[in-house]
Design a protein around this motif. Structure first.
Motif, PDB file in Angstrom:
ATOM      1  N   MET A  46       0.834  -1.210   0.000  1.00 54.75           N
ATOM      2  CA  MET A  46       0.000   0.000   0.000  1.00 54.75           C
ATOM      3  C   MET A  46       0.862   1.250   0.000  1.00 54.75           C
ATOM      4  O   MET A  46       1.656   1.445   0.912  1.00 54.75           O
ATOM      5  N   PRO A  47       0.712   2.125  -1.017  1.00 54.73           N
ATOM      6  CA  PRO A  47       1.421   3.399  -0.961  1.00 54.73           C
ATOM      7  C   PRO A  47       0.818   4.264   0.142  1.00 54.73           C
ATOM      8  O   PRO A  47      -0.391   4.347   0.277  1.00 54.73           O
ATOM      9  N   MET A  48       1.676   4.834   0.960  1.00 52.17           N
ATOM     10  CA  MET A  48       1.230   5.653   2.082  1.00 52.17           C
ATOM     11  C   MET A  48       2.164   6.849   2.174  1.00 52.17           C
ATOM     12  O   MET A  48       3.301   6.724   2.620  1.00 52.17           O
ATOM     13  N   PHE A  49       1.708   8.004   1.688  1.00 53.23           N
ATOM     14  CA  PHE A  49       2.511   9.224   1.645  1.00 53.23           C
ATOM     15  C   PHE A  49       3.778   8.967   0.832  1.00 53.23           C
ATOM     16  O   PHE A  49       3.677   8.613  -0.320  1.00 53.23           O
ATOM     17  N   VAL A  50       4.967   9.099   1.425  1.00 54.02           N
ATOM     18  CA  VAL A  50       6.208   8.891   0.680  1.00 54.02           C
ATOM     19  C   VAL A  50       6.756   7.481   0.884  1.00 54.02           C
ATOM     20  O   VAL A  50       7.835   7.158   0.405  1.00 54.02           O
ATOM     21  N   ALA A  51       6.019   6.647   1.582  1.00 53.88           N
ATOM     22  CA  ALA A  51       6.470   5.293   1.880  1.00 53.88           C
ATOM     23  C   ALA A  51       5.546   4.263   1.238  1.00 53.88           C
ATOM     24  O   ALA A  51       4.533   4.609   0.638  1.00 53.88           O
ATOM     25  N   GLU A  52       5.918   3.009   1.374  1.00 56.11           N
ATOM     26  CA  GLU A  52       5.086   1.899   0.921  1.00 56.11           C
ATOM     27  C   GLU A  52       4.952   0.934   2.092  1.00 56.11           C
ATOM     28  O   GLU A  52       5.953   0.555   2.698  1.00 56.11           O
ATOM     29  N   TRP A  53       3.724   0.594   2.431  1.00 54.20           N
ATOM     30  CA  TRP A  53       3.477  -0.323   3.544  1.00 54.20           C
ATOM     31  C   TRP A  53       3.298  -1.719   2.994  1.00 54.20           C
ATOM     32  O   TRP A  53       2.435  -1.959   2.154  1.00 54.20           O
ATOM     33  N   TRP A  54       4.140  -2.636   3.467  1.00 52.63           N
ATOM     34  CA  TRP A  54       4.023  -4.039   3.102  1.00 52.63           C
ATOM     35  C   TRP A  54       3.197  -4.719   4.174  1.00 52.63           C
ATOM     36  O   TRP A  54       3.612  -4.809   5.327  1.00 52.63           O
ATOM     37  N   MET A  55       2.012  -5.181   3.804  1.00 49.61           N
ATOM     38  CA  MET A  55       1.069  -5.746   4.755  1.00 49.61           C
ATOM     39  C   MET A  55       1.200  -7.270   4.811  1.00 49.61           C
ATOM     40  O   MET A  55       1.078  -7.943   3.789  1.00 49.61           O
ATOM     41  N   TYR A  56       1.429  -7.777   6.010  1.00 50.86           N
ATOM     42  CA  TYR A  56       1.457  -9.214   6.286  1.00 50.86           C
ATOM     43  C   TYR A  56       0.325  -9.476   7.276  1.00 50.86           C
ATOM     44  O   TYR A  56       0.538  -9.539   8.480  1.00 50.86           O
ATOM     45  N   ARG A  57      -0.887  -9.553   6.754  1.00 51.92           N
ATOM     46  CA  ARG A  57      -2.074  -9.651   7.619  1.00 51.92           C
ATOM     47  C   ARG A  57      -2.107 -10.943   8.439  1.00 51.92           C
ATOM     48  O   ARG A  57      -2.503 -10.916   9.596  1.00 51.92           O
ATOM     49  N   LYS A  58      -1.724 -12.048   7.848  1.00 53.46           N
ATOM     50  CA  LYS A  58      -1.747 -13.326   8.574  1.00 53.46           C
ATOM     51  C   LYS A  58      -0.825 -13.295   9.790  1.00 53.46           C
ATOM     52  O   LYS A  58      -1.106 -13.907  10.806  1.00 53.46           O
ATOM     53  N   GLU A  59       0.267 -12.585   9.679  1.00 54.87           N
ATOM     54  CA  GLU A  59       1.231 -12.488  10.774  1.00 54.87           C
ATOM     55  C   GLU A  59       0.988 -11.265  11.653  1.00 54.87           C
ATOM     56  O   GLU A  59       1.692 -11.052  12.633  1.00 54.87           O
ATOM     57  N   ASN A  60       0.032 -10.402  11.249  1.00 52.13           N
ATOM     58  CA  ASN A  60      -0.305  -9.191  11.999  1.00 52.13           C
ATOM     59  C   ASN A  60       0.874  -8.207  12.040  1.00 52.13           C
ATOM     60  O   ASN A  60       1.153  -7.597  13.064  1.00 52.13           O
ATOM     61  N   LYS A  61       1.566  -8.060  10.891  1.00 54.17           N
ATOM     62  CA  LYS A  61       2.762  -7.209  10.819  1.00 54.17           C
ATOM     63  C   LYS A  61       2.698  -6.290   9.603  1.00 54.17           C
ATOM     64  O   LYS A  61       2.046  -6.583   8.615  1.00 54.17           O
ATOM     65  N   VAL A  62       3.446  -5.179   9.692  1.00 52.07           N
ATOM     66  CA  VAL A  62       3.621  -4.249   8.575  1.00 52.07           C
ATOM     67  C   VAL A  62       5.098  -3.881   8.513  1.00 52.07           C
ATOM     68  O   VAL A  62       5.710  -3.592   9.542  1.00 52.07           O
ATOM     69  N   VAL A  63       5.647  -3.887   7.311  1.00 57.14           N
ATOM     70  CA  VAL A  63       7.005  -3.385   7.104  1.00 57.14           C
ATOM     71  C   VAL A  63       6.861  -2.117   6.274  1.00 57.14           C
ATOM     72  O   VAL A  63       6.298  -2.137   5.185  1.00 57.14           O
ATOM     73  N   VAL A  64       7.335  -1.009   6.820  1.00 56.13           N
ATOM     74  CA  VAL A  64       7.239   0.277   6.134  1.00 56.13           C
ATOM     75  C   VAL A  64       8.541   0.479   5.349  1.00 56.13           C
ATOM     76  O   VAL A  64       9.628   0.499   5.927  1.00 56.13           O
ATOM     77  N   MET A  65       8.385   0.617   4.021  1.00 58.87           N
ATOM     78  CA  MET A  65       9.536   0.769   3.136  1.00 58.87           C
ATOM     79  C   MET A  65       9.609   2.209   2.629  1.00 58.87           C
ATOM     80  O   MET A  65       8.587   2.822   2.339  1.00 58.87           O
TER      81      MET A  65
END
Length: 119
Positions: A46-65
């Motif tokens: 998911m693009p979010m402002f100047v970053a990209e959020w990598w969503m790992y819903r099954k693991e309940n985690k987000v990596v902000v790139m």
């Protein structure tokens, strides 16, 4: 004996295929390729402002790139979603509720009537 050997081979095979996802090993500045190697492709990007959020819903985690590197690892996606919803609700309450502009609609109507008269 054959049964025990078969069970052992199956267990080793399954263990070799199983890849544990260790979000604890991800650190700031790590490349996208390294993250993918460690925890796999995200379910959603998911693009979010100047970053990209990598969503790992099954693991309940987000990596902000940001700029192809890790900016942050969010270890509780649910709490982030809850706070974003709460913030959205609060912001919605701050927006003024405005009635439809009747002057604009009257002008459009009278303009349409005058163009009909000309025809």
């Amino acid at each position: 004996m054959k049964k025990a050997l078969l069970i052992l081979v199956a267990t080793i095979g399954l263990t070799a295929c199983y890849k544990t996802k260790s979000f604890d090993s991800i650190s700031k500045g790590m490349t996208k390729d390294k993250v993918t190697e460690l925890v796999g492709e995200p379910e959603e990007k998911m693009p979010m402002f100047v970053a990209e959020w990598w969503m790992y819903r099954k693991e309940n985690k987000v990596v902000v790139m940001h700029s192809d590197t890790v900016l942050r690892v969010v270890k509780d996606l649910k709490s982030v979603q809850d706070s974003m919803k709460s913030l959205g609700d609060e912001l919605q309450k701050l927006l003024p509720s405005s009635p439809p502009n009747q002057k604009t609609s009257n002008r459009q109507t009278s303009g349409n009537q005058s163009s009909q008269k000309r025809q």
